[in-house]
Design a protein around this motif. Structure first.
Motif, PDB file in Angstrom:
ATOM      1  N   UNK A 160       0.856  -1.185   0.000  1.00  7.51           N
ATOM      2  CA  UNK A 160       0.000   0.000   0.000  1.00  7.51           C
ATOM      3  C   UNK A 160       0.882   1.222   0.000  1.00  7.51           C
ATOM      4  N   UNK A 161       0.300   2.352  -0.459  1.00  7.18           N
ATOM      5  CA  UNK A 161       1.103   3.577  -0.544  1.00  7.18           C
ATOM      6  C   UNK A 161       1.515   4.055   0.843  1.00  7.18           C
ATOM      7  N   UNK A 162       2.377   5.078   0.858  1.00 12.21           N
ATOM      8  CA  UNK A 162       2.725   5.699   2.126  1.00 12.21           C
ATOM      9  C   UNK A 162       1.437   6.180   2.782  1.00 12.21           C
ATOM     10  N   UNK A 163       1.369   6.102   4.096  1.00 10.29           N
ATOM     11  CA  UNK A 163       0.213   6.569   4.868  1.00 10.29           C
ATOM     12  C   UNK A 163      -1.058   5.801   4.545  1.00 10.29           C
ATOM     13  N   UNK A 164      -0.930   4.580   4.003  1.00 10.35           N
ATOM     14  CA  UNK A 164      -2.143   3.805   3.747  1.00 10.35           C
ATOM     15  C   UNK A 164      -2.523   2.988   4.977  1.00 10.35           C
ATOM     16  N   UNK A 165      -1.754   3.090   6.044  1.00 19.46           N
ATOM     17  CA  UNK A 165      -2.138   2.434   7.286  1.00 19.46           C
ATOM     18  C   UNK A 165      -1.406   1.137   7.586  1.00 19.46           C
ATOM     19  N   UNK A 166      -0.341   0.853   6.803  1.00 21.44           N
ATOM     20  CA  UNK A 166       0.382  -0.411   7.032  1.00 21.44           C
ATOM     21  C   UNK A 166       1.063  -0.425   8.392  1.00 21.44           C
ATOM     22  N   UNK A 167       1.764   0.702   8.705  1.00 24.69           N
ATOM     23  CA  UNK A 167       2.512   0.753   9.962  1.00 24.69           C
ATOM     24  C   UNK A 167       1.574   0.610  11.155  1.00 24.69           C
ATOM     25  N   UNK A 168       0.464   1.388  11.111  1.00 25.86           N
ATOM     26  CA  UNK A 168      -0.507   1.312  12.205  1.00 25.86           C
ATOM     27  C   UNK A 168      -0.995  -0.125  12.384  1.00 25.86           C
ATOM     28  N   UNK A 169      -1.260  -0.781  11.256  1.00 24.81           N
ATOM     29  CA  UNK A 169      -1.795  -2.137  11.308  1.00 24.81           C
ATOM     30  C   UNK A 169      -0.791  -3.090  11.953  1.00 24.81           C
ATOM     31  N   UNK A 170       0.474  -2.983  11.524  1.00 23.84           N
ATOM     32  CA  UNK A 170       1.506  -3.844  12.112  1.00 23.84           C
ATOM     33  C   UNK A 170       1.609  -3.610  13.616  1.00 23.84           C
ATOM     34  N   UNK A 171       1.563  -2.324  14.011  1.00 21.12           N
ATOM     35  CA  UNK A 171       1.717  -2.018  15.430  1.00 21.12           C
ATOM     36  C   UNK A 171       0.507  -2.486  16.233  1.00 21.12           C
ATOM     37  N   UNK A 172      -0.679  -2.456  15.599  1.00 17.61           N
ATOM     38  CA  UNK A 172      -1.861  -3.005  16.268  1.00 17.61           C
ATOM     39  C   UNK A 172      -1.705  -4.514  16.460  1.00 17.61           C
ATOM     40  N   UNK A 173      -1.178  -5.178  15.418  1.00 18.97           N
ATOM     41  CA  UNK A 173      -0.974  -6.633  15.507  1.00 18.97           C
ATOM     42  C   UNK A 173      -0.111  -6.988  16.697  1.00 18.97           C
ATOM     43  N   UNK A 174       0.931  -6.196  16.924  1.00 19.62           N
ATOM     44  CA  UNK A 174       1.875  -6.503  17.995  1.00 19.62           C
ATOM     45  C   UNK A 174       1.391  -5.978  19.339  1.00 19.62           C
ATOM     46  N   UNK A 175       0.208  -5.345  19.360  1.00 15.78           N
ATOM     47  CA  UNK A 175      -0.307  -4.821  20.616  1.00 15.78           C
ATOM     48  C   UNK A 175       0.407  -3.562  21.075  1.00 15.78           C
ATOM     49  N   UNK A 176       1.110  -2.891  20.147  1.00 17.05           N
ATOM     50  CA  UNK A 176       1.816  -1.663  20.528  1.00 17.05           C
ATOM     51  C   UNK A 176       0.883  -0.467  20.519  1.00 17.05           C
ATOM     52  N   UNK A 177      -0.172  -0.547  19.706  1.00 18.94           N
ATOM     53  CA  UNK A 177      -1.167   0.526  19.660  1.00 18.94           C
ATOM     54  C   UNK A 177      -2.530  -0.118  19.776  1.00 18.94           C
ATOM     55  N   UNK A 178      -3.433   0.496  20.505  1.00 24.52           N
ATOM     56  CA  UNK A 178      -4.791  -0.047  20.514  1.00 24.52           C
ATOM     57  C   UNK A 178      -5.522   0.446  19.269  1.00 24.52           C
ATOM     58  N   UNK A 179      -6.315  -0.412  18.607  1.00 22.18           N
ATOM     59  CA  UNK A 179      -7.121   0.084  17.486  1.00 22.18           C
ATOM     60  C   UNK A 179      -8.201   1.010  18.050  1.00 22.18           C
ATOM     61  N   UNK A 180      -8.539   2.117  17.311  1.00 18.94           N
ATOM     62  CA  UNK A 180      -9.552   3.030  17.850  1.00 18.94           C
ATOM     63  C   UNK A 180     -10.904   2.347  17.919  1.00 18.94           C
TER      64      UNK A 180
END
Lengths: 248, 255, 208
Positions: C26-46
């Protein structure tokens, strides 16, 4: 009201998290010592010279005013010392520490946030709060009252020296602790401890929230120092008012 | 030890040099300031800081009354509270405390913005298309933030004095009229001018110091953070030093 | 750079089985990083849920989440190495924080550094290394504690093509027997993974 929430909300949450981190993981003595040295070595020059300058300024003003109205500057000496110990030194030391400690803490933690280092720590099985916030919190809680004592001494001594050398009067009244009682000292230390606890929490809260590159770091530092100074002004006022209300 | 002292001395010398350079180039650029950028910095630094300055003013006013009032009562000089609080506020605490808060708000922000432009190479870029970054970016900011802080200072004094009156009414039971009478009788225009002179000096110092800190920044996010942090700390040091230098001079001039 | 209050991801339902090798594009800012970090429990999904096995991550208490987070290793886009520590100490960090005895930690970290081809760089600081070498240190740190899931966020960012190929080989080599989830702007030939997902404006797009 919303301003109060903005300044104290995030630090309060972080405070709770820090306490639970301390309960679970304890306090890393070595990291705390490092932070103590950091705060002490970096802030003491600023605080000692700042308060010494301030002491000189206050007696210069007092000198000009007493010559106009009452005459003898040495009568205000003991009152000056009490006021300095109880009110001025705690407030100014807290504000200077808010700048020094608040700025460097938030800059450091915000840079770690935007470089994903906080998340890396988490995946290394480390607790970022225990690693980064606890040592700074404990160190500042210890250092601030100590810095306050040093600052008060600097202000009083500089006032005495200025009165003696520049105005040719007897300056010993400006280090005269005749009016100082236990509640004055208590009031000063309560202010010192509360501001000491608040500053690193406010700074770390802003730092941990920083996201998105270098601009976020600049914003975090600005917001952190503003929060820390306004919070210290507020804490100072509330404690002073509380001591006044209970009549001591 | 000697080496540390030497490094400290060198640092001070370098900083003074940089300050002088920025001051000189700003003065040279005064007649042809970029108007839009000047306006932008006055709005950004002044208007946007107004809520903070007002909040600081209420706090400073109430705190000074608490402090001065208690002692006025102790020494049987309750009626002079207005004068004492007003004098302390305009001549010393108002400028000093406002200066410290503005060092945080305006100093850190200005340094962070310039540091960012610097780190991203945008300042070099302006030179590359033969535009003088001092005329376009630096001088308007220095002038703008100095103007902004002085204006904020006057507003703050006004608000703080009102809050002093109100809080001495509540805490000392002092009627408002008595407060303002003693204020009027004993406080002179000179006191106000003295206070504003200090505020202007502090504002100029914050503007210069934070500009130098921002322009010296190097290296990404860490550099931006350090620039903002050192701007705040150096501004505080400059404020206390200027206070010491200006007070004897101002007391002689305005009593 | 500012995203405002835009949801990075909307309506994404993906499940990944153990041992799967997934590429997220996906392009830059398409949400890949957020998704990976959610997978690892580093960020809570809103909103929405991240499940590890049957359990919703948001419902785990902090200690339990921390414990299970140990099955994740992540190679960060910005490397996230600590310049104040040597390369060896950086790689040892996940072990020392898991209370592994120091001697054993040193030995394991050295072995992993040998495996990623950095035998000579133990004592250096990360800032002295090239981009490709830093990435290798990042991979070493991510796998040193033997996680079962390896995440890599844009591991080729800023690397030249030949370094890119060598890092891709390294990722394929170390992910054998592990779940691998890699985020990249576009699929690349050097990293042929079995399953490819595409995020478009925060939604799951069609796979070409």
């Amino acid at each position: 009201m919303s301003a109060l929430l903005r300044i104290f909300g995030a630090p309060a949450i972080l405070f709770a998290r820090t306490l639970s981190a301390i309960r679970q993981r304890g306090v890393d003595r070595r990291a705390t010592m490092v932070q103590l040295v950091e705060i002490g070595s970096k802030s003491s020059l600023l605080i000692v010279s700042g308060l010494a300058f301030f002491g000189a300024v206050m007696v210069t003003i007092a000198w000009a005013q007493t010559r106009k109205y009452t005459g003898n500057i040495t009568v205000v000496g003991p009152a000056y010392f009490e006021l300095m110990l109880r009110e001025f030194a705690p407030l100014l030391v807290a504000l200077l520490a808010a700048s020094r400690v608040g700025a460097s803490t938030s800059a450091e933690i915000a840079a770690m946030s935007v470089n994903e280092q906080i998340e890396a720590l988490e995946l290394c099985a480390a607790d970022p709060i225990a690693e980064l916030v606890t040592p700074r919190f404990v160190a500042s809680l210890i250092a601030l009252p100590a810095l306050m004592v040093i600052g008060t001494i600097a202000a009083a001594v500089s006032a005495r020296v200025v009165v003696t050398t520049a105005f040719g009067a007897d300056g010993s009244a400006f280090t005269d602790a005749r009016f100082v009682d236990a509640t004055d000292v208590l009031c000063a230390f309560v202010k010192g401890a509360l501001c000491g606890a608040f500053i690193p929490l406010a700074a770390a809260a802003r730092g941990l929230k920083a996201k998105g590159g270098a601009p976020a770091v600049g914003e975090a530092v600005t917001a952190a120092v503003v929060d820390a100074s306004m919070g210290c002004l507020l804490i100072d006022f509330v404690v002073a008012a509380a001591f006044l209300l209970i009549g001591v | 030890m000697i080496r540390a002292l030497g490094a400290f001395g060198l640092g001070v010398a370098r900083l003074t040099g940089a300050l002088a350079l920025v001051l000189a180039r700003t003065t040279l650029n005064l007649p042809r300031l970029d108007r839009r950028e000047l306006f932008r910095s006055i709005v950004l630094f002044g208007y946007r800081s107004l809520p903070l300055a007002l909040m600081a003013a209420t706090l400073i006013g109430s705190t000074v009354v608490l402090q001065a009032g208690v002692y006025a009562v102790k020494f049987g000089a309750r009626l002079y509270t207005g004068w004492a609080a007003g004098y302390a506020l305009t001549r010393e605490f108002g400028p000093l405390l406002l200066g410290l808060v503005m060092a945080a708000r305006i100093g850190a922000r200005n340094a962070a913005e310039l540091a960012l432009l610097n780190v991203n190479g945008q300042i070099e870029g302006l030179r590359g298309i033969s535009l003088d970054p001092f005329r376009i970016l630096v001088a308007p900011r220095v002038v703008g933030s100095a103007i902004a802080i002085t204006c904020l200072g006057s507003v703050t004094f006004l608000v703080a004095v009102c809050f002093e009156a109100v809080s001495s009414y509540f805490s000392l039971g002092l009627p408002l009229r008595v407060f303002f009478d003693s204020y009027q009788d004993m406080l002179r225009v000179g006191d106000l001018v003295g206070g504003l002179t200090k505020t202007l000096a502090f504002g100029l110092a914050i503007a210069l110091v934070s500009t130098v800190a921002g322009l010296r920044a190097k290296g990404g996010a860490v550099g931006v953070g350090q620039a903002a942090a050192s701007a705040v700390v150096l501004s505080c040091a400059a404020i206390f030093s200027l206070d010491l230098l200006l007070t004897p001079f101002l007391t002689r001039l305005f009593g | 750079m500012r995203f405002g209050r835009v949801d990075a991801l909307v309506d994404v339902t993906v499940s990944i089985s153990p041992g799967e090798q997934v590429l997220v594009t996906g392009q830059a800012a398409s949400g890949k990083t957020t998704w990976l970090k959610c997978l690892a429990g580093l960020q809570p999904p809103t909103s929405g849920h991240v499940r590890w096995g049957p359990d919703d991550v948001a419902r785990l208490d902090l200690e339990e989440r921390r414990r299970r987070q140990r099955s994740f290793g992540m190679v960060f886009q910005s490397d996230a190495l600590f310049d104040s520590m040597s390369v060896l100490d950086n790689v040892m960090l996940p072990l020392t924080k898991r209370q592994v005895p120091r001697d054993e930690a040193v030995e394991r970290a050295r072995a992993v550094l040998d495996r990623v081809g950095l035998s000579a760089a133990h004592g250096k600081r990360p800032e002295e290394l090239s981009g490709g070498m830093k990435k290798r240190v990042g991979v070493a740190r991510a796998i040193v504690a033997q996680p079962s899931i390896l995440l890599a966020d844009d591991p080729f960012a800023g690397l030249d093509p030949s370094t890119e190929r060598s890092i891709a080989e390294l990722l394929l080599e170390v992910s054998r027997g592990r779940t691998l989830v890699t985020a990249l702007p576009d699929p690349v030939a050097s990293l042929p993974l079995a399953r490819v997902l595409r995020f478009e404006q925060g939604r799951l797009g069609s796979v070409p």
